[in-house]
Scaffold this active site. Structure first.
Site, PDB file in Angstrom:
ATOM      1  N   LYS A 180      -1.595  -6.991 -11.284  1.00  0.00           N
ATOM      2  CA  LYS A 180      -2.147  -7.982 -10.589  1.00  0.00           C
ATOM      3  C   LYS A 180      -3.580  -7.822 -10.423  1.00  0.00           C
ATOM      4  O   LYS A 180      -3.584  -7.220  -9.783  1.00  0.00           O
ATOM      5  CB  LYS A 180      -0.834  -9.181  -9.843  1.00  0.00           C
ATOM      6  CG  LYS A 180      -1.127 -10.493  -9.882  1.00  0.00           C
ATOM      7  CD  LYS A 180      -1.166 -10.475  -7.751  1.00  0.00           C
ATOM      8  CE  LYS A 180      -2.652 -10.744  -7.636  1.00  0.00           C
ATOM      9  NZ  LYS A 180      -3.554 -11.553  -7.891  1.00  0.00           N
ATOM     10  N   GLU A 255      -6.504   0.648  -0.030  1.00  0.00           N
ATOM     11  CA  GLU A 255      -7.486   0.964  -0.329  1.00  0.00           C
ATOM     12  C   GLU A 255      -8.503  -0.039   0.895  1.00  0.00           C
ATOM     13  O   GLU A 255      -7.883  -1.295   0.235  1.00  0.00           O
ATOM     14  CB  GLU A 255      -8.376   1.608  -1.666  1.00  0.00           C
ATOM     15  CG  GLU A 255      -7.549   2.373  -2.366  1.00  0.00           C
ATOM     16  CD  GLU A 255      -7.732   3.736  -1.577  1.00  0.00           C
ATOM     17  OE1 GLU A 255      -8.528   3.892  -0.439  1.00  0.00           O
ATOM     18  OE2 GLU A 255      -7.127   5.105  -1.575  1.00  0.00           O
ATOM     19  N   CYS A 289     -16.632  -1.820  -0.909  1.00  0.00           N
ATOM     20  CA  CYS A 289     -15.974  -1.605   0.042  1.00  0.00           C
ATOM     21  C   CYS A 289     -16.887  -0.460   0.422  1.00  0.00           C
ATOM     22  O   CYS A 289     -16.850  -0.532   1.881  1.00  0.00           O
ATOM     23  CB  CYS A 289     -14.832  -1.465  -0.640  1.00  0.00           C
ATOM     24  SG  CYS A 289     -14.972  -0.067  -1.929  1.00  0.00           S
ATOM     25  N   GLU A 386     -16.806  -7.139   8.101  1.00  0.00           N
ATOM     26  CA  GLU A 386     -17.143  -6.440   7.371  1.00  0.00           C
ATOM     27  C   GLU A 386     -17.607  -7.753   6.612  1.00  0.00           C
ATOM     28  O   GLU A 386     -17.149  -8.924   7.148  1.00  0.00           O
ATOM     29  CB  GLU A 386     -16.289  -5.526   6.335  1.00  0.00           C
ATOM     30  CG  GLU A 386     -16.491  -5.974   5.159  1.00  0.00           C
ATOM     31  CD  GLU A 386     -15.055  -4.829   4.063  1.00  0.00           C
ATOM     32  OE1 GLU A 386     -14.158  -5.357   4.230  1.00  0.00           O
ATOM     33  OE2 GLU A 386     -15.121  -4.513   3.036  1.00  0.00           O
TER      34      GLU A 386
HETATM   35  P1  NAD Z   1      -8.538  -9.624  -0.975  1.00  0.00           P
HETATM   36  O1  NAD Z   1      -7.537  -8.504  -0.273  1.00  0.00           O
HETATM   37  O2  NAD Z   1      -8.148 -10.410  -1.122  1.00  0.00           O
HETATM   38  O3  NAD Z   1      -7.569  -9.714  -2.605  1.00  0.00           O
HETATM   39  C1  NAD Z   1      -6.434  -8.378  -3.573  1.00  0.00           C
HETATM   40  C2  NAD Z   1      -5.848  -8.744  -4.450  1.00  0.00           C
HETATM   41  O4  NAD Z   1      -4.467  -9.140  -3.412  1.00  0.00           O
HETATM   42  C3  NAD Z   1      -5.941  -9.453  -5.617  1.00  0.00           C
HETATM   43  O5  NAD Z   1      -5.641  -8.964  -6.165  1.00  0.00           O
HETATM   44  C4  NAD Z   1      -5.197 -11.027  -4.644  1.00  0.00           C
HETATM   45  O6  NAD Z   1      -4.634 -11.824  -5.304  1.00  0.00           O
HETATM   46  C5  NAD Z   1      -4.118  -9.834  -4.004  1.00  0.00           C
HETATM   47  N1  NAD Z   1      -3.450 -10.216  -2.686  1.00  0.00           N
HETATM   48  C6  NAD Z   1      -3.964 -11.849  -1.776  1.00  0.00           C
HETATM   49  N2  NAD Z   1      -2.830 -12.036  -1.122  1.00  0.00           N
HETATM   50  C7  NAD Z   1      -1.543 -11.023  -0.888  1.00  0.00           C
HETATM   51  C8  NAD Z   1      -0.373 -11.167  -0.493  1.00  0.00           C
HETATM   52  N3  NAD Z   1      -0.104 -11.850   0.489  1.00  0.00           N
HETATM   53  N4  NAD Z   1       0.022 -10.349  -1.217  1.00  0.00           N
HETATM   54  C9  NAD Z   1       0.021  -9.439  -2.421  1.00  0.00           C
HETATM   55  N5  NAD Z   1      -1.268  -9.225  -3.072  1.00  0.00           N
HETATM   56  C10 NAD Z   1      -1.936 -10.417  -2.774  1.00  0.00           C
HETATM   57  O7  NAD Z   1      -9.326  -8.493  -1.202  1.00  0.00           O
HETATM   58  P2  NAD Z   1     -10.903  -9.350  -2.312  1.00  0.00           P
HETATM   59  O8  NAD Z   1     -11.656 -10.376  -1.633  1.00  0.00           O
HETATM   60  O9  NAD Z   1      -9.716  -9.697  -3.829  1.00  0.00           O
HETATM   61  O10 NAD Z   1     -11.452  -8.080  -1.869  1.00  0.00           O
HETATM   62  C11 NAD Z   1     -12.375  -7.644  -0.624  1.00  0.00           C
HETATM   63  C12 NAD Z   1     -11.839  -6.539  -0.009  1.00  0.00           C
HETATM   64  O11 NAD Z   1     -11.140  -5.387  -1.112  1.00  0.00           O
HETATM   65  C13 NAD Z   1     -12.837  -6.062   0.901  1.00  0.00           C
HETATM   66  O12 NAD Z   1     -12.186  -5.973   1.847  1.00  0.00           O
HETATM   67  C14 NAD Z   1     -12.773  -5.136   0.584  1.00  0.00           C
HETATM   68  O13 NAD Z   1     -13.594  -4.176   1.489  1.00  0.00           O
HETATM   69  C15 NAD Z   1     -11.980  -3.987  -0.341  1.00  0.00           C
HETATM   70  N6  NAD Z   1     -11.862  -3.068  -1.362  1.00  0.00           N
HETATM   71  C16 NAD Z   1     -11.779  -2.201  -0.864  1.00  0.00           C
HETATM   72  C17 NAD Z   1     -11.818  -1.076  -1.907  1.00  0.00           C
HETATM   73  C18 NAD Z   1     -11.328   0.247  -0.868  1.00  0.00           C
HETATM   74  O14 NAD Z   1     -11.780   1.455  -1.908  1.00  0.00           O
HETATM   75  N7  NAD Z   1     -11.609   0.807  -0.012  1.00  0.00           N
HETATM   76  C19 NAD Z   1     -12.586  -1.188  -3.422  1.00  0.00           C
HETATM   77  C20 NAD Z   1     -13.293  -2.964  -3.412  1.00  0.00           C
HETATM   78  C21 NAD Z   1     -12.648  -3.825  -1.656  1.00  0.00           C
END
Ligand code: NAD
Length: 483
Positions: A180, A255, A289, A386
């Site tokens: 997804k 992650e 991240c 963040e």
């Molecule tokens: P997000 O958590 O909003 O979304 C991530 C994914 O989760 C998307 O595909 C989203 O559609 C899905 N999602 C949202 N709500 C959900 C739910 N209730 N149940 C299941 N899936 C759901 O994050 P984002 O805004 O896309 O990304 C930014 C965040 O990701 C930041 O906090 C960043 O630090 C983190 N990030 C971490 C790493 C790492 O390797 N640690 C890498 C990249 C990004």
């Protein structure tokens, strides 16, 4: 000028090797964040679509897991070859969908994706157990079996690369997948899944269900036919995933976010340190991240670090991601731009001073100026939370212990950097920093061969390397009686 919806390419779900319309018949308009123009219509998957994909993945599991490992490796290598042949197409797609500079995707993301597939192709026939003698009257040994059907939930900041960090090892281990992508950057995952099919990955092994996190993501987490969820995203969503996965004790890897400290001691090469610190926070418009969003500068060099960082921030060419000299594109969405600008307000109100940047650029596209805050105190929200945008907070420190105290003083622990000419000091400080990755006299490199991840609000478990092989397999102990 924007295309009318009927002119736009329409992307269906990819389930069991076929492009299928979503059960609800609903599509969303995917936009280019640099121009705010529509790029495509993308299927809004539903819980029922996830269920169809899980059935397909489950049906395909036996064949894929049971295939000769060397044959699976050959398919993955063919997949890598096809990614290479289609590299320029993927570069354009990813750049338009996520607003990343073309040059950066060409140099970094796509080569890393191909490298990841080749690396895990090499693992396919090297996943094995061992003979562990337990008693003389039995032959006792272990094997590693695929964990089963995997749900991979991917964020928007590196849709291709972070996606492949999950897809490639899961396929190598003989798992089948439902991927997804983030709702706002779904295009590259769909294209990559088509290329996997073309490479010989059987239908049903690699499915893509696009749509909302609260619908499709949630359905993946709740589905009892899924054995493991691998997630990259925000800590808030990660927490919900861990709770949801408890229903059938799914394996979970998370992650999550970061607020990484890049620690610059006075005896460091300040020119090299500030150059790397600038790219550590401004690369990908800070939507990383492991962004070095807190730059800790020893008091003697604090003013120099702030000045040099500000000069570097002003020299960044922010603009059209397709222009060859652009070094920073827009933020990914209007919502992300608002979050970042809100944090700039918070920083100003908390008493920090924005020495450069802090504003939106233009009125079309989600561009924000590279921003450097000085006079930041450790307890301020801009130092603790963040931001996920091009905003650096520069914080002074006195000595080694002070640096470590501040660096370790957030809820996160993904990564950190340390800069000093003193070899004993860098080793000591690297040992004391609470982080999954520490860069010494450099910042920001990742490689699929090295473990990646953090603890606390940065997540659970590690991706990459042999850690990913463990994530996507279950050990089994076997006893054979010799009596
Ligand atoms: P997000 O958590 O909003 O979304 C991530 C994914 O989760 C998307 O595909 C989203 O559609 C899905 N999602 C949202 N709500 C959900 C739910 N209730 N149940 C299941 N899936 C759901 O994050 P984002 O805004 O896309 O990304 C930014 C965040 O990701 C930041 O906090 C960043 O630090 C983190 N990030 C971490 C790493 C790492 O390797 N640690 C890498 C990249 C990004």
């Amino acid at each position: 000028m924007s295309a009318s919806p009927s002119d736009l390419p329409k992307h269906d779900l990819l389930i069991d090797g076929q492009r299928v319309p979503p059960g609800t018949g609903a599509y969303t308009t995917d936009i280019n964040p640099a121009t705010e123009t529509p790029l495509a219509l993308v299927a809004q998957g539903s819980e029922a679509d996830v269920d169809t994909a899980v059935r397909a993945a489950r049906a395909a599991l036996k064949g894929w897991a049971g295939m000769r490992a060397a044959d699976r490796a050959r398919i993955l290598n063919r997949f890598a070859d096809l990614l290479e042949t289609h590299a320029e197409e993927l570069v354009t797609l990813e750049s338009q969908d996520a607003g990343k500079p073309l040059a950066a995707v060409r140099r970094q993301d796509v080569p890393a994706v191909i490298d990841t597939v080749r690396y895990y192709a090499g693992w396919c026939d090297k996943i094995h157990g061992s003979v562990i003698p337990a008693r003389p009257d039995a032959l006792t040994y272990t094997v590693r079996e695929p964990v089963g059907v995997v749900g991979a939930i991917v964020p928007w900041n590196f849709p291709l690369m972070i996606g492949m960090w999950k897809i490639a090892p899961a396929l190598a281990c003989g798992c089948t997948l439902i991927v997804k992508p983030a709702e706002i950057t779904p295009l590259s995952a769909l294209r990559v899944a088509e290329l996997a099919l073309q490479a010989g990955v059987p239908p049903g092994v690699f499915n893509v269900v696009t749509g909302k996190g609260s619908v499709v993501g949630n359905a993946i987490v709740a589905h009892r036919g899924i054995d493991k969820v691998t997630f990259t995203g925000s800590p808030g969503v990660g927490r919900g995933i861990m709770q949801g996965a408890a229903a059938n004790f799914k394996r979970v890897t998370l992650e999550l976010g970061g607020k990484s400290a890049n620690v610059i001691f006075a005896d460091a090469n300040i020119d090299a340190a500030t150059r790397a610190a600038a790219s550590g926070i401004f690369f990908n418009a800070g939507q990383v991240c492991s962004a070095g969003s807190r730059i800790l500068a020893q008091r003697q060099v604090y003013d120099e670090v702030v000045e040099r960082l500000a000069a570097r921030a002003r020299a960044i060419r922010v603009g059209d991601p397709a222009a060859p000299d652009t070094t920073m594109g827009p933020l990914v969405s209007a919502a992300q731009m608002k979050t970042v600008l809100d944090y700039v307000d918070i920083g100003n109100k908390e008493g920090a001073s924005a020495v450069t940047g802090g504003k939106r650029i233009g009125e079309r596209g989600f561009f924000v100026e590279p921003t450097v805050f000085a006079n930041v105190e450790h307890e301020m929200r801009i130092s603790q939370e963040e931001i996920f945008g091009p905003v650096a907070s520069v914080i002074p420190f006195d000595d080694d212990a002070d640096a470590v105290r501040i660096a370790n003083g957030t809820a996160f622990s993904l990564a950190a950097g340390v800069w000093s000419a003193d070899i004993a000091r860098v080793h000591k400080v690297a040992g004391e920093l609470r982080a999954g990755t520490v860069w010494i006299n450099t910042y920001g490199y990742t490689d699929v061969r090295l473990p990646w991840g953090g603890a606390g609000d940065s997540g659970l478990g590690r991706e990459h390397g042999d850690a990913a092989i463990e994530n996507f397999t279950e050990p089994k102990a076997i006893w054979l009686s010799l009596r």
